[in-house]
Design an enzyme around this catalytic site. Structure first.
Site, PDB file in Angstrom:
ATOM      1  N   CYS A   9     -10.245   4.719   1.174  1.00  0.00           N
ATOM      2  CA  CYS A   9     -10.267   3.350   1.716  1.00  0.00           C
ATOM      3  C   CYS A   9      -8.854   3.016   2.166  1.00  0.00           C
ATOM      4  CB  CYS A   9     -10.823   2.351   0.704  1.00  0.00           C
ATOM      5  SG  CYS A   9      -9.827   2.150  -0.786  1.00  0.00           S
ATOM      6  N   ASN A  12      -6.676   2.019  -1.759  1.00  0.00           N
ATOM      7  CA  ASN A  12      -6.986   2.844  -2.938  1.00  0.00           C
ATOM      8  C   ASN A  12      -6.862   2.040  -4.244  1.00  0.00           C
ATOM      9  OD1 ASN A  12      -5.806   5.902  -4.559  1.00  0.00           O
ATOM     10  ND2 ASN A  12      -7.861   5.237  -4.250  1.00  0.00           N
ATOM     11  N   CYS A  14      -9.372  -0.827  -4.554  1.00  0.00           N
ATOM     12  CA  CYS A  14     -10.657  -1.539  -4.691  1.00  0.00           C
ATOM     13  C   CYS A  14     -11.845  -0.595  -4.492  1.00  0.00           C
ATOM     14  CB  CYS A  14     -10.744  -2.706  -3.709  1.00  0.00           C
ATOM     15  SG  CYS A  14      -9.458  -3.961  -3.938  1.00  0.00           S
ATOM     16  N   ARG A  15     -12.133  -0.276  -3.225  1.00  0.00           N
ATOM     17  CA  ARG A  15     -13.388   0.432  -2.946  1.00  0.00           C
ATOM     18  C   ARG A  15     -13.388   1.890  -3.369  1.00  0.00           C
ATOM     19  NH1 ARG A  15     -13.262  -1.135   3.216  1.00  0.00           N
ATOM     20  NH2 ARG A  15     -11.062  -0.977   2.673  1.00  0.00           N
ATOM     21  N   SER A  16     -12.342   2.647  -2.964  1.00  0.00           N
ATOM     22  CA  SER A  16     -12.407   4.092  -3.260  1.00  0.00           C
ATOM     23  C   SER A  16     -12.267   4.415  -4.756  1.00  0.00           C
ATOM     24  CB  SER A  16     -11.423   4.892  -2.395  1.00  0.00           C
ATOM     25  OG  SER A  16     -10.095   4.514  -2.612  1.00  0.00           O
ATOM     26  N   ASP A 127     -14.470  -4.652   2.753  1.00  0.00           N
ATOM     27  CA  ASP A 127     -13.278  -4.749   1.924  1.00  0.00           C
ATOM     28  C   ASP A 127     -13.348  -6.018   1.058  1.00  0.00           C
ATOM     29  OD1 ASP A 127     -10.772  -4.875   0.871  1.00  0.00           O
ATOM     30  OD2 ASP A 127      -9.716  -4.612   2.773  1.00  0.00           O
TER      31      ASP A 127
HETATM   32  P1  4NP Z   1      -9.236  -1.235  -0.651  1.00  0.00           P
HETATM   33  O1  4NP Z   1      -8.864  -2.791  -0.547  1.00  0.00           O
HETATM   34  O2  4NP Z   1      -8.896  -0.636   0.683  1.00  0.00           O
HETATM   35  O3  4NP Z   1     -10.722  -1.264  -0.918  1.00  0.00           O
HETATM   36  O4  4NP Z   1      -8.428  -0.683  -1.797  1.00  0.00           O
HETATM   37  C1  4NP Z   1      -7.609  -3.258  -0.146  1.00  0.00           C
HETATM   38  C2  4NP Z   1      -6.584  -3.295  -1.050  1.00  0.00           C
HETATM   39  C3  4NP Z   1      -5.343  -3.779  -0.671  1.00  0.00           C
HETATM   40  C4  4NP Z   1      -5.163  -4.243   0.628  1.00  0.00           C
HETATM   41  C5  4NP Z   1      -6.209  -4.204   1.528  1.00  0.00           C
HETATM   42  C6  4NP Z   1      -7.444  -3.688   1.140  1.00  0.00           C
HETATM   43  N1  4NP Z   1      -3.901  -4.793   1.021  1.00  0.00           N
HETATM   44  O5  4NP Z   1      -3.797  -5.256   2.156  1.00  0.00           O
HETATM   45  O6  4NP Z   1      -2.955  -4.774   0.233  1.00  0.00           O
END
Ligand code: 4NP
Length: 160
Positions: A9, A12, A14-16, A127
């Site tokens: 993702c 790294n 939240c989703r992954s 997201d």
């Molecule tokens: P992820 O979510 O891609 O599912 O881990 C996010 C985590 C952090 C950010 C964006 C999406 N960020 O902009 O910091």
């Protein structure tokens, strides 16, 4: 046979990490041996544990992801993993820019598993970072659907 899967993702956190935790749990339950890891296309959160909301929602499902640490995807990953599952199309473009994906193996949207099984239009795991706990709950639900379909396919391949 698929022996290693990398979940990708953006951050790294939240989703992954949730995808990794859910797939690890389902793989273990199915008695299969598959190495699952995760990485982010961005390095903003390198070295950090998953978002507390992801840890909490995973715990609600009896899955502990608190030991995971964020890392940034590298071109080497594309050589090493049998399968790379991306959460959304922006991740897919970022992976494609990183290396010669055609030579490096398969990169697919994770939700294409669910789409092809149920003929659904949804192809992205949204997201949840700027969302609420319930957004994380719908994410883990989607990831679990994908994991079950993946296990099902894998088990069928093994018995053929
Ligand atoms: P992820 O979510 O891609 O599912 O881990 C996010 C985590 C952090 C950010 C964006 C999406 N960020 O902009 O910091």
């Amino acid at each position: 046979m698929t022996q290693s899967i990398l979940m990708v993702c953006l951050g790294n956190i939240c989703r992954s990490p949730l995808a990794q935790g859910v797939f690890e749990a389902r793989v273990r339950e199915a008695g299969l041996s598959v190495f699952i890891d995760s990485a982010g296309t961005a390095g903003y959160h390198q070295g950090r544990p998953p978002d507390p909301r992801a840890i909490q929602v995973a715990a609600e499902w009896g899955i502990d992801i608190s030991h995971q640490r964020a890392r940034q995807l590298s071109a080497k990953d594309l050589q090493q993993f049998d399968q790379v599952y991306v959460m959304d199309q922006a991740n897919q473009r970022a992976v494609e820019q990183l290396g010669n994906v055609k030579a490096a193996g398969r990169v697919e949207l994770l939700m294409s598993l669910v789409k092809s099984a149920h003929d659904l239009p949804l192809e992205e795991v949204p997201d949840p970072y700027y969302g609420q706990l319930d957004d994380f709950r719908s994410v883990i639900e989607m990831l679990d659907q994908a994991a079950r379909i993946w296990i099902d396919r894998q088990s069928r391949n093994l018995s053929e």
